[in-house]
Design an enzyme around this catalytic site. Structure first.
Site, PDB file in Angstrom:
ATOM      1  N   GLU A  61      33.766  37.003  35.821  1.00 50.87           N
ATOM      2  CA  GLU A  61      32.953  35.939  35.603  1.00 50.87           C
ATOM      3  C   GLU A  61      32.614  35.372  36.985  1.00 50.87           C
ATOM      4  O   GLU A  61      31.387  34.753  37.229  1.00 50.87           O
ATOM      5  CB  GLU A  61      33.303  35.088  34.524  1.00 50.87           C
ATOM      6  N   CYS A  80      37.671  30.491  34.769  1.00 48.76           N
ATOM      7  CA  CYS A  80      36.180  30.812  34.753  1.00 48.76           C
ATOM      8  C   CYS A  80      35.387  29.832  33.896  1.00 48.76           C
ATOM      9  O   CYS A  80      33.921  29.434  34.217  1.00 48.76           O
ATOM     10  CB  CYS A  80      36.205  32.170  33.981  1.00 48.76           C
TER      11      CYS A  80
HETATM   12  N1  THU Z   1      40.176  38.555  33.825  1.00 48.80           N
HETATM   13  C1  THU Z   1      38.766  38.519  33.947  1.00 48.80           C
HETATM   14  O1  THU Z   1      38.019  39.271  34.889  1.00 48.80           O
HETATM   15  N2  THU Z   1      38.119  37.606  33.213  1.00 48.80           N
HETATM   16  C2  THU Z   1      38.684  36.871  32.364  1.00 48.80           C
HETATM   17  O2  THU Z   1      38.192  35.869  31.779  1.00 48.80           O
HETATM   18  C3  THU Z   1      40.103  36.907  31.910  1.00 48.80           C
HETATM   19  C4  THU Z   1      40.887  37.824  32.790  1.00 48.80           C
HETATM   20  C5  THU Z   1      41.026  39.649  34.637  1.00 48.80           C
HETATM   21  C6  THU Z   1      41.655  39.003  35.610  1.00 48.80           C
HETATM   22  C7  THU Z   1      42.612  40.090  36.031  1.00 48.80           C
HETATM   23  O3  THU Z   1      42.139  40.848  36.882  1.00 48.80           O
HETATM   24  C8  THU Z   1      42.959  40.771  34.728  1.00 48.80           C
HETATM   25  O4  THU Z   1      41.593  40.508  33.933  1.00 48.80           O
HETATM   26  C9  THU Z   1      44.117  40.660  33.942  1.00 48.80           C
HETATM   27  O5  THU Z   1      44.441  39.415  33.742  1.00 48.80           O
END
Ligand code: THU
Length: 142
Positions: free
Chosen positions: A63, A97
């Site tokens: 995000e 985020c």
């Molecule tokens: N992650 C995201 O990209 N967005 C989120 O809102 C939650 C978590 C990613 C961060 C990390 O690379 C992986 O998911 C595991 O936490």
């Protein structure tokens, strides 16, 4: 400004692009792919995916990659966000985020969260981050 309503055709494209963006994730540590896509008020689609790092806390969520890309491309007005993961029920944006997105959106901004089967849950920013702190809460001199 209240975002204009998203059409079914726009939602279809948004979900397709968010789902496809999972393939661009760099997530060798968690193996948890996240794709994101923003629809701007001008009708552009901007994607992002999570980018991890060997120094784990340095990694960035999908995000924030998407919104950072959109903002530095000159976009200011956003209609909707879609986030796609490989799990179900669908994942929702993490706390960091939510605050990051809040900077650039209004309380009624919709966040569509897609599960591995392509089903979604939609929530507004107000639902995801109630009583939030934003640019308007800072005194003018800041
Ligand atoms: N992650 C995201 O990209 N967005 C989120 O809102 C939650 C978590 C990613 C961060 C990390 O690379 C992986 O998911 C595991 O936490």
């Amino acid at each position: 400004m209240t975002p204009s309503p998203i059409t079914p055709a726009e939602l279809e494209i948004l979900s397709t692009k968010a789902t496809a963006a999972k393939a661009t994730a760099y997530c060798p540590y968690s193996k948890f792919r996240v794709g994101a896509c923003i629809l701007t008020e001008q009708g552009e689609y901007i994607t992002g995916a999570n980018v991890e790092n060997a120094s784990f806390p340095v990694g960035t969520c999908a995000e924030r990659v998407a919104f950072g890309t959109a903002v530095v491309s000159g976009h200011k007005d956003f209609k909707a966000l879609a986030v796609a993961t490989d799990i179900k029920p669908p994942a929702s944006p993490c706390g960091m985020c939510r605050q990051f997105i809040r900077e650039f959106t209004t309380p009624s901004f919709p966040v569509y969260m897609y599960d591995v089967d392509g089903n979604y849950v939609v929530k507004t920013m107000e639902e995801l981050l109630p009583d939030s702190f934003g640019p308007d809460n800072l005194p003018p001199s800041s």
